[in-house]
Design a protein around this motif. Structure first.
Motif, PDB file in Angstrom:
ATOM      1  N   LYS A 113     -10.080  -3.587  -5.267  1.00 25.57           N
ATOM      2  CA  LYS A 113      -9.470  -2.738  -4.247  1.00 25.57           C
ATOM      3  C   LYS A 113      -7.939  -2.867  -4.297  1.00 25.57           C
ATOM      4  CE  LYS A 113     -13.443  -3.123  -1.146  1.00 25.57           C
ATOM      5  NZ  LYS A 113     -13.917  -3.579   0.195  1.00 25.57           N
ATOM      6  N   PRO A 114      -7.208  -1.848  -3.839  1.00 24.43           N
ATOM      7  CA  PRO A 114      -5.748  -1.905  -3.859  1.00 24.43           C
ATOM      8  C   PRO A 114      -5.197  -2.931  -2.877  1.00 24.43           C
ATOM      9  CG  PRO A 114      -6.499   0.099  -2.780  1.00 24.43           C
ATOM     10  CD  PRO A 114      -7.715  -0.544  -3.371  1.00 24.43           C
ATOM     11  N   VAL A 115      -4.067  -3.529  -3.262  1.00 27.08           N
ATOM     12  CA  VAL A 115      -3.406  -4.548  -2.443  1.00 27.08           C
ATOM     13  C   VAL A 115      -1.930  -4.181  -2.319  1.00 27.08           C
ATOM     14  CG1 VAL A 115      -2.728  -6.977  -2.309  1.00 27.08           C
ATOM     15  CG2 VAL A 115      -5.024  -6.359  -3.116  1.00 27.08           C
ATOM     16  N   ARG A 116      -1.403  -4.204  -1.112  1.00 28.40           N
ATOM     17  CA  ARG A 116       0.018  -3.945  -0.905  1.00 28.40           C
ATOM     18  C   ARG A 116       0.814  -5.198  -1.271  1.00 28.40           C
ATOM     19  NH1 ARG A 116      -0.371  -1.711   3.517  1.00 28.40           N
ATOM     20  NH2 ARG A 116       0.049   0.438   2.896  1.00 28.40           N
ATOM     21  N   VAL A 117       1.872  -5.032  -2.080  1.00 28.94           N
ATOM     22  CA  VAL A 117       2.646  -6.172  -2.564  1.00 28.94           C
ATOM     23  C   VAL A 117       4.131  -5.965  -2.274  1.00 28.94           C
ATOM     24  CG1 VAL A 117       0.969  -6.641  -4.406  1.00 28.94           C
ATOM     25  CG2 VAL A 117       2.974  -5.193  -4.882  1.00 28.94           C
ATOM     26  N   HIS A 118       4.894  -7.039  -2.422  1.00 30.84           N
ATOM     27  CA  HIS A 118       6.339  -6.968  -2.262  1.00 30.84           C
ATOM     28  C   HIS A 118       6.971  -6.224  -3.433  1.00 30.84           C
ATOM     29  CE1 HIS A 118       5.198 -10.461   0.258  1.00 30.84           C
ATOM     30  NE2 HIS A 118       6.211 -10.069   1.013  1.00 30.84           N
ATOM     31  N   ASP A 119       8.162  -5.691  -3.195  1.00 32.25           N
ATOM     32  CA  ASP A 119       8.850  -4.930  -4.239  1.00 32.25           C
ATOM     33  C   ASP A 119       9.074  -5.760  -5.494  1.00 32.25           C
ATOM     34  OD1 ASP A 119       8.973  -2.763  -2.542  1.00 32.25           O
ATOM     35  OD2 ASP A 119      11.058  -3.109  -1.943  1.00 32.25           O
ATOM     36  N   GLU A 120       9.403  -7.042  -5.325  1.00 42.42           N
ATOM     37  CA  GLU A 120       9.655  -7.898  -6.489  1.00 42.42           C
ATOM     38  C   GLU A 120       8.391  -8.095  -7.316  1.00 42.42           C
ATOM     39  OE1 GLU A 120      12.476  -9.350  -3.184  1.00 42.42           O
ATOM     40  OE2 GLU A 120      10.447  -8.510  -3.368  1.00 42.42           O
ATOM     41  N   THR A 121       7.256  -8.219  -6.652  1.00 42.76           N
ATOM     42  CA  THR A 121       5.992  -8.370  -7.373  1.00 42.76           C
ATOM     43  C   THR A 121       5.689  -7.116  -8.177  1.00 42.76           C
ATOM     44  OG1 THR A 121       5.143  -9.832  -5.638  1.00 42.76           O
ATOM     45  CG2 THR A 121       3.532  -8.858  -7.142  1.00 42.76           C
ATOM     46  N   LYS A 122       5.886  -5.974  -7.558  1.00 39.11           N
ATOM     47  CA  LYS A 122       5.677  -4.715  -8.269  1.00 39.11           C
ATOM     48  C   LYS A 122       6.598  -4.632  -9.485  1.00 39.11           C
ATOM     49  CE  LYS A 122       6.385   0.273  -7.840  1.00 39.11           C
ATOM     50  NZ  LYS A 122       6.832   1.388  -6.958  1.00 39.11           N
ATOM     51  N   GLU A 123       7.871  -4.968  -9.303  1.00 39.30           N
ATOM     52  CA  GLU A 123       8.831  -4.900 -10.405  1.00 39.30           C
ATOM     53  C   GLU A 123       8.434  -5.824 -11.545  1.00 39.30           C
ATOM     54  OE1 GLU A 123      13.680  -5.313 -11.076  1.00 39.30           O
ATOM     55  OE2 GLU A 123      12.746  -6.147  -9.282  1.00 39.30           O
ATOM     56  N   ILE A 179      -0.747   0.730 -10.633  1.00 40.16           N
ATOM     57  CA  ILE A 179       0.283   0.591  -9.613  1.00 40.16           C
ATOM     58  C   ILE A 179       0.599   1.966  -9.046  1.00 40.16           C
ATOM     59  CG2 ILE A 179       2.642  -0.159  -9.127  1.00 40.16           C
ATOM     60  CD1 ILE A 179       2.415  -2.088 -11.473  1.00 40.16           C
ATOM     61  N   ALA A 180       0.479   2.080  -7.738  1.00 44.35           N
ATOM     62  CA  ALA A 180       0.781   3.334  -7.053  1.00 44.35           C
ATOM     63  C   ALA A 180       1.590   3.007  -5.803  1.00 44.35           C
ATOM     64  CB  ALA A 180      -0.509   4.074  -6.680  1.00 44.35           C
ATOM     65  N   GLY A 181       2.860   3.366  -5.832  1.00 42.53           N
ATOM     66  CA  GLY A 181       3.722   3.001  -4.713  1.00 42.53           C
ATOM     67  C   GLY A 181       3.822   1.490  -4.608  1.00 42.53           C
ATOM     68  N   ASP A 182       3.562   0.953  -3.414  1.00 41.99           N
ATOM     69  CA  ASP A 182       3.619  -0.502  -3.232  1.00 41.99           C
ATOM     70  C   ASP A 182       2.238  -1.140  -3.306  1.00 41.99           C
ATOM     71  OD1 ASP A 182       2.497   0.403  -0.896  1.00 41.99           O
ATOM     72  OD2 ASP A 182       3.888  -0.652   0.439  1.00 41.99           O
ATOM     73  N   GLN A 183       1.258  -0.403  -3.872  1.00 41.19           N
ATOM     74  CA  GLN A 183      -0.095  -0.932  -3.958  1.00 41.19           C
ATOM     75  C   GLN A 183      -0.500  -1.147  -5.413  1.00 41.19           C
ATOM     76  OE1 GLN A 183      -3.091   0.201  -1.262  1.00 41.19           O
ATOM     77  NE2 GLN A 183      -1.745   1.428   0.035  1.00 41.19           N
ATOM     78  N   VAL A 184      -1.148  -2.285  -5.635  1.00 41.58           N
ATOM     79  CA  VAL A 184      -1.583  -2.676  -6.976  1.00 41.58           C
ATOM     80  C   VAL A 184      -3.090  -2.861  -6.960  1.00 41.58           C
ATOM     81  CG1 VAL A 184      -1.432  -4.419  -8.802  1.00 41.58           C
ATOM     82  CG2 VAL A 184       0.609  -3.825  -7.463  1.00 41.58           C
TER      83      VAL A 184
END
Length: 390
Positions: A113-123, A179-184
């Motif tokens: 399932k998707p998980v919302r993450v911090h911007d640094e994690t996404k980067e 990755i979609a927006g802030d969700q991984v």
């Protein structure tokens, strides 16, 4: 605690997590994390503060399962120095796969399932996916099942069950990360992300970015052997960064490079390994087979502008081997590499010795040969052989 051993104008930066244990039996565990050294040459009698007129300020701590240290050459920056370790703690909370509520742990436990993450994690995830694509999957951040299976930090490590290795290797596929927006989303619920091959470089870059925004002009960030230079010495000279001789437990230096404002990162078989039944198993794993990579490379040092790139590329180049690794480096801007192979030879990219000065400081014993399947340690009767440029 950071151990500084001075001698012959060389300051050896070692970490106290270099451990050797269980030497007496068929199963031997050795941690010999890559040591990179700051060399202050050729001035006689130079101490660690050889960068300029004032003594450095330094702080160290234990993060990411290793000793990290930051050294600055401006006594007015004590608060900024301390803030670097606040950043280290913050990013460990984001990126660690062993902290239950970290971004990465939550992704791994989400069951697809998707998980919302911090911007640094996404980067950082996007950066890791880029290097997975560049390497054709030889570098892959979905190796979590494999890396947890090969427990090199166990008191008595051993080769995992072949069936478990095969099952874990089958979960490695970076294309399962969305990755979609802030969700991984990690689409394979049996897979797991491990950012150990790239996170320290990213964190070093963030520390440097912060320090420079606060007016810091010179210093060294050392995250477990991932070295990032801030600017140059106070007198404008480059830093000398040494490359350890593979498997040399005294920390002897094979060669050094001179850099300003660049990262120097090494990956090698001698960072973490154990020996079972006379066969050595190291921690850099083949993402296809699940076993340690077999290509007769002992270590790869990458020099480039950003530590996150040097961190990932050192592993990518190791996995590709000398020929393909050097070919890749030649296609990348502002990137150089030095390979040390198990026969004691040094191979380098075209900018080494040109854009990046290199000095050979020692010799490498030809102590290693290779069995049909894995690296086997033998005692060679050959004399020391000198490093030769490829």
């Amino acid at each position: 605690m950071l151990i500084l051993a001075e001698g012959r104008g060389i300051v050896n930066i070692r970490t106290n997590d270099d451990v050797m244990g269980n030497e007496g039996g068929d199963n031997m565990r050795k941690f010999s994390r890559i040591r990179l050294f700051l060399l202050f040459l050729p001035l006689a009698g130079v101490i660690f503060s050889g960068c300029g007129k004032q003594e450095p300020i330094s702080q160290s701590g234990f993060y990411f399962d290793t000793i990290i240290s930051v050294t600055l050459y401006d006594h007015s920056k004590q608060e900024e120095l301390a803030h670097c370790f606040e950043l280290a703690d913050l990013y460990e909370q984001y990126f660690s796969a062993s902290i239950p509520d970290s971004d990465i742990s939550r992704i791994n436990a989400a069951g697809g399932k998707p998980v919302r993450v911090h911007d640094e994690t996404k980067e950082l995830l996007e950066k890791g996916l880029g290097y997975a694509e560049l390497s054709g999957g030889k570098f892959d951040i979905t190796v979590g099942r494999l890396t947890s299976l090969w427990d090199f930090q166990a008191e008595t490590p051993s080769v995992p069950d072949a069936g478990k290795i095969s099952d874990a290797a089958a979960t490695v596929d970076y294309q399962n990360i969305s990755i979609a927006g802030d969700q991984v989303t990690l689409k394979n619920p049996d897979a797991a992300i491990d950012l150990g091959g790239i996170a320290k470089g990213y964190i070093a870059d963030r520390m440097k970015q912060y320090l420079q925004s606060q007016g810091v002009a010179g210093g060294i960030i050392n995250l477990g052997g991932n070295v990032l230079a801030i600017g140059a010495k106070d007198n404008g000279d480059a830093y000398h960064i040494g490359i350890q001789k593979p498997f040399d437990e005294t920390g002897a230096v094979a060669a050094s490079v001179k850099v300003k404002d660049r990262a120097v990162v090494t990956s090698g078989t001698y960072e973490r390994y154990f020996v079972q039944d006379g066969v050595m198993y190291h921690h850099i794993l083949d993402t296809a087979t699940g076993y340690p990579i077999e290509n007769k490379v002992a270590g790869v040092t990458v020099i480039c502008q950003d530590a996150v790139d040097a961190d990932a590329l050192s592993t990518v180049c190791f996995a590709l081997g000398v020929k393909d690794g050097l070919a890749l480096v030649e296609t990348l801007d502002d990137t150089e590499a030095v390979f040390i192979t198990a026969d004691g030879q040094l191979h380098s990219s075209s900018g080494i010795g040109e854009e990046i000065p290199l000095q050979v400081l020692s010799f490498i014993r030809k102590d290693l040969c290779f069995s049909a399947k894995h690296v086997r340690i033998t005692q060679s009767l050959e004399p020391l052989i000198s490093i030769q440029m490829a």
